[in-house]
Enzyme design. Structure first.
Site: not given
Ligand code: KDG
Ligand code: MG
Length: 403
Positions: A148, A160, A211, A213, A237, A263, A284, A340, A403
């Site tokens: 990733r 982040y 990702d 996020h 992702e 996730e 996920r 992951e 969002w």
């Molecule tokens: O607790 C949240 C994290 O695990 C997350 O933000 C990490 O996005 C993440 C990922 O894909 O591992």
């Molecule tokens: Mg993630």
């Protein structure tokens, strides 16, 4: 009958917080379940200790499905991350006990291995594109087949998903939430350049992932997906949040880049429409946040009907107990995609000794009976709970974002 005699919740912080449920049977078997919900840990501790454990004592540990239904339907208040993490912990611990009683590694009870190992992806991240590509090369040299890529965004002070410590990225970083600044325009310019540089440096034989996020609107995500197509990403992702599952239709209309999401999902209802309409390629959802192995299996079975594969969340806030459970699960299902894998620190590994191991880009759960992971309670007691939050995100003008 394997009578449940006792159960307790153990909270420990060997570098980060983990919540673990330990269930014990009258004949001395015990099982472990992860109940860690990053940034909201103590809510699950109370849910388990005050509302679940009293209902478990005296039940037959073999009745995994019935206990799952009892906790889910019996609570009246269904779903939600706190409830589903608590149910997941019970479910994991009961599967651990059942497999120990059968003297088998859990994957054997789940149907046996469908593959020789579980392909994992690692996290390459850096403040700059060059640093990220260097990190990715390091992961490739360690044998990773999937990597990733996350990089800092020029003009933004922090991003982040980009950590200071390279091998042991920790998402929760403050006793009060730290604040990141976000600019979609600046970000959108960066990612295709990162992927172009990474493909050039790493070659064609490695899977590249990214990702978002949840930071983009569907049309922005469609644009990003399209601009990454020349570099053949394995997935994009969390391109946009999925409370509105319909939103993914718009992304799909604009790009063939494979999409992964889930996730933060906690039940099959969060992804039912995404899967049935083939709006995603990878789901996920994880053992710990989506109701345990019993419920994740239901999600994976639905996904299999629609050629959607799994890509379970596996960040460091998911304990080694979840990692072990995920690996048994991944090994045994037909529609596994990727897992992951963010490495835990040596302190965490010492508190949770485990049988799983990494070799040449693949993890294997090992052949110890049960989940193959233990909890050193003496050591765990040396690391008391320490409050930590995930960061929040604001636009450059201060607007709360995501969002
Ligand atoms: O607790 C949240 C994290 O695990 C997350 O933000 C990490 O996005 C993440 C990922 O894909 O591992
Ligand atoms: Mg993630």
């Amino acid at each position: 009958m394997l009578k449940i005699k006792d159960a307790r919740v153990v909270v420990t912080c060997p570098g980060r917080n983990f919540v673990t449920l330990r269930i014990e049977t009258a004949d001395g078997l015990y099982g472990l379940g992860d109940a860690t919900l990053n940034g909201r840990e103590l809510a699950v501790v109370s849910y388990l200790a005050d509302h679940v454990i009293p209902c478990l004592i005296g039940r037959d540990a073999h009745q995994i499905e019935d206990i799952w239904q009892y906790l889910y339907k019996g609570a009246y208040w269904r779903r939600g991350p706190v409830t589903m993490s608590a149910i997941a912990a019970v479910d994991m611990a009961l599967w651990d006990i059942k497999a120990k009683a059968a003297n088998m590694p859990l994957y054997q009870l789940l149907g046996g291995a469908c593959r020789t190992g579980v392909m994992v992806y690692g996290h390459a991240n850096g403040q700059t594109m060059e640093e990220t590509v260097d990190e990715a090369l390091r992961y490739q040299a360690l044998g990773y087949k999937a990597i990733r890529l996350q990089s800092g965004v020029p003009g933004l002070p922090s991003t982040y998903g980009v950590s200071g410590d390279k091998m042991f990225y920790e998402p929760a970083d403050g006793a009060l939430p730290t604040e990141n600044v976000w600019s979609t325009a600046k970000y959108m310019r960066t990612v295709p350049k990162l992927f172009e540089a990474a493909r050039l440096a790493l070659g064609d034989d490695v899977h590249l992932l990214h990702d978002v996020h949840h930071r983009l609107t569907p049309i922005e995500a469609g644009h990003l997906g399209k601009s990454l197509e020349p570099y053949r990403p394995f997935w994009l992702e969390d391109a946009t949040p999925a409370e509105n599952q319909e939103a993914f239709r718009l992304i799909r209309q604009h790009t063939t880049t494979p999409l992964a999401v889930g996730e933060v999902f906690n039940t099959i209802w969060d992804c039912k429409d995404l899967i049935q309409n083939q709006l995603i390629d990878y789901i996920r959802a994880t053992v710990v946040h989506a109701g345990g192995i019993t419920h994740l299996r239901r999600i994976a079975n639905l996904a299999d009907l629609y050629q959607v594969r799994t890509g379970c969340h596996g960040a460091t806030d998911l304990s080694p107990v979840t990692m072990a459970a995920a690996l048994h699960f991944d090994l045994s299902i037909p529609n596994f995609g990727v897992q992951e894998y963010m490495r835990h620190t040596a302190e965490t590994d010492a508190v949770f000794p485990h049988a799983y191991s990494f070799k040449d880009g693949y993890l294997h759960p090992g052949d110890a009976p049960g989940l193959g992971v233990d909890l050193d309670e003496g050591l765990a007691a040396k690391y008391p709970y320490s409050r930590a939050f995930l960061p929040v995100n604001r636009l450059e003008d201060g607007t709360m974002y995501n969002w």
